[in-house]
Enzyme design. Structure first.
Site, PDB file in Angstrom:
ATOM      1  N   LEU A  66      -0.748 -28.756  89.150  1.00 61.00           N
ATOM      2  CA  LEU A  66      -1.486 -28.488  87.919  1.00 61.00           C
ATOM      3  C   LEU A  66      -0.783 -27.339  87.206  1.00 61.00           C
ATOM      4  O   LEU A  66      -0.217 -26.452  87.849  1.00 61.00           O
ATOM      5  CB  LEU A  66      -2.937 -28.077  88.212  1.00 61.00           C
ATOM      6  CG  LEU A  66      -3.912 -29.152  88.710  1.00 61.00           C
ATOM      7  CD1 LEU A  66      -5.264 -28.522  89.007  1.00 61.00           C
ATOM      8  CD2 LEU A  66      -4.066 -30.275  87.696  1.00 61.00           C
ATOM      9  N   ASP A  67      -0.844 -27.354  85.885  1.00 58.25           N
ATOM     10  CA  ASP A  67      -0.329 -26.223  85.118  1.00 58.25           C
ATOM     11  C   ASP A  67      -0.954 -24.921  85.590  1.00 58.25           C
ATOM     12  O   ASP A  67      -2.109 -24.893  86.034  1.00 58.25           O
ATOM     13  CB  ASP A  67      -0.684 -26.372  83.628  1.00 58.25           C
ATOM     14  CG  ASP A  67       0.210 -27.356  82.908  1.00 58.25           C
ATOM     15  OD1 ASP A  67       1.190 -27.819  83.496  1.00 58.25           O
ATOM     16  OD2 ASP A  67      -0.092 -27.658  81.742  1.00 58.25           O
ATOM     17  N   PHE A  68      -0.240 -23.846  85.434  1.00 58.11           N
ATOM     18  CA  PHE A  68      -0.766 -22.507  85.680  1.00 58.11           C
ATOM     19  C   PHE A  68      -2.077 -22.291  84.934  1.00 58.11           C
ATOM     20  O   PHE A  68      -3.043 -21.742  85.471  1.00 58.11           O
ATOM     21  CB  PHE A  68       0.283 -21.482  85.228  1.00 58.11           C
ATOM     22  CG  PHE A  68      -0.222 -20.070  85.085  1.00 58.11           C
ATOM     23  CD1 PHE A  68      -0.521 -19.305  86.199  1.00 58.11           C
ATOM     24  CD2 PHE A  68      -0.377 -19.498  83.821  1.00 58.11           C
ATOM     25  CE1 PHE A  68      -0.978 -17.998  86.068  1.00 58.11           C
ATOM     26  CE2 PHE A  68      -0.827 -18.202  83.684  1.00 58.11           C
ATOM     27  CZ  PHE A  68      -1.130 -17.445  84.810  1.00 58.11           C
ATOM     28  N   ARG A 177      -1.379 -32.405  77.208  1.00 56.26           N
ATOM     29  CA  ARG A 177      -1.220 -31.410  76.154  1.00 56.26           C
ATOM     30  C   ARG A 177      -0.343 -31.935  75.025  1.00 56.26           C
ATOM     31  O   ARG A 177      -0.634 -31.727  73.832  1.00 56.26           O
ATOM     32  CB  ARG A 177      -0.634 -30.128  76.748  1.00 56.26           C
ATOM     33  CG  ARG A 177      -1.537 -29.500  77.810  1.00 56.26           C
ATOM     34  CD  ARG A 177      -0.809 -28.484  78.668  1.00 56.26           C
ATOM     35  NE  ARG A 177      -0.322 -27.370  77.896  1.00 56.26           N
ATOM     36  CZ  ARG A 177       0.445 -26.396  78.413  1.00 56.26           C
ATOM     37  NH1 ARG A 177       0.806 -26.427  79.692  1.00 56.26           N
ATOM     38  NH2 ARG A 177       0.844 -25.406  77.654  1.00 56.26           N
ATOM     39  N   LEU A 298       3.287 -31.208  86.808  1.00 63.32           N
ATOM     40  CA  LEU A 298       2.739 -30.839  85.512  1.00 63.32           C
ATOM     41  C   LEU A 298       2.867 -29.354  85.239  1.00 63.32           C
ATOM     42  O   LEU A 298       2.136 -28.795  84.457  1.00 63.32           O
ATOM     43  CB  LEU A 298       1.255 -31.234  85.446  1.00 63.32           C
ATOM     44  CG  LEU A 298       0.930 -32.711  85.615  1.00 63.32           C
ATOM     45  CD1 LEU A 298      -0.580 -32.899  85.612  1.00 63.32           C
ATOM     46  CD2 LEU A 298       1.544 -33.533  84.525  1.00 63.32           C
TER      47      LEU A 298
END
Length: 302
Positions: A66-68, A177, A298
């Site tokens: 997962l994104d930060f 996004r 991601l």
């Protein structure tokens, strides 16, 4: 709002082979940086020291990324066999993932399929970002599909926004996004793909959350649904005005949807008996898995 702390791990699913945690926003999964910062890996070591695997660099096998900045459901395999079975599900596109997001503007269509190929942006100053096919500097675009369902229309800090459910049918870097931005409805708080506004300092986080996850391994059906973080009781800036689709009803649809059959055509994963013990993972298998994860990941933000 409170940032993630090393002692604040939230677990939403646990079995002998898997954990699913509700990752905090603005939290790295792991880190090689010298300074001490909270990471998901450190949270896991603190809560479950007995489950750490000394054969791995960070002690735990993360099945996906997962994104930060993204919060929500993240699956951790607790042994090599479990990691291999989860990897197989991801590779065969048999995993169901759904995200919640607040996006700028009122999305007019209540349901839509977003079908823009995504590639890496080679434009100077845009390194580590992605773009849609046909835009300047877009290299090696690959087919990318996202299903979008509008849940609510409302205001965030006085600006029109929509709460949406996003289901990625492919797994490109920053896919959700980029797709939302391509529709001119960027995710609220996304400073990479969003559009600057006079109130962009209002969001305390990027409003993207991994809400639902199902991984139908042959041994067990790993399924987790996390709490909805985008409600007025948790963020007074968000004020929903009009309900378009019920989230509870959509969750029922997700849970009832049949899983794609395994490649070999064996019985459904949730009812199948546990498979026999697998031989140790070879270096070639591990290299293949790591290569695949680099395609699926991601989070170049990390």
């Amino acid at each position: 709002m409170e940032a993630g702390r090393v002692e604040s791990l939230s677990v939403v699913y646990q079995s002998q082979d898997f954990l699913v945690v509700n990752k905090h926003w603005d939290l790295r999964i792991d880190s090689r940086m010298w300074r001490e910062t909270p990471t998901l890996q450190k949270q896991l070591r603190l809560r479950f020291p007995e489950l750490a695997d000394p054969d791995t660099y960070y002690g735990f096998r993360f099945c996906h990324q997962l994104d930060f900045s993204t919060s929500g459901a993240l699956c951790v395999a607790l042994n090599k066999a479990a990691a291999g079975s989860a990897y197989k599900c991801f590779k065969e596109r048999r995993v169901t993932k759904a995200y919640l997001a607040l996006v700028r503007g009122h999305v007019q269509e209540s349901r839509m399929t977003i079908n823009y190929a995504i590639g890496r942006n080679s434009t100077e100053g845009r390194a580590h970002t992605m773009c849609i096919e046909g835009t300047q500097g877009c290299e090696n675009p690959k087919p990318s599909v996202t299903e979008l369902v509008v849940l609510e229309h409302g205001l965030y800090a006085g600006d029109p926004v929509s709460k949406v459910l996003l289901q990625p049918l492919t797994g490109r870097t920053h896919q959700l996004r980029v797709h939302c931005s391509a529709l001119s409805h960027p995710v609220v708080g996304d400073l990479t793909y969003g559009q600057a506004s006079g109130r962009e300092d209002q969001p305390f986080r990027m409003m993207l959350h991994a809400f639902y996850l199902r991984i139908p391994t042959r041994g067990e059906c790993v399924e987790a649904c996390t709490p909805d973080p985008f409600v007025p009781t948790l963020d007074a800036c968000w004020s929903p005005h009009a309900l378009v689709h019920s989230l509870d009803e959509l969750v029922q649809v997700l849970r009832a949807a049949p899983d794609p059959e395994p490649a070999e055509g064996s019985p459904g994963p949730c009812s199948a008996p546990p498979p026999p013990a697998k031989p140790p993972e070879t270096e070639a298998q591990r290299a293949s898995c790591l290569q695949w994860l680099s395609e699926w990941t991601l989070e170049p933000d990390n």
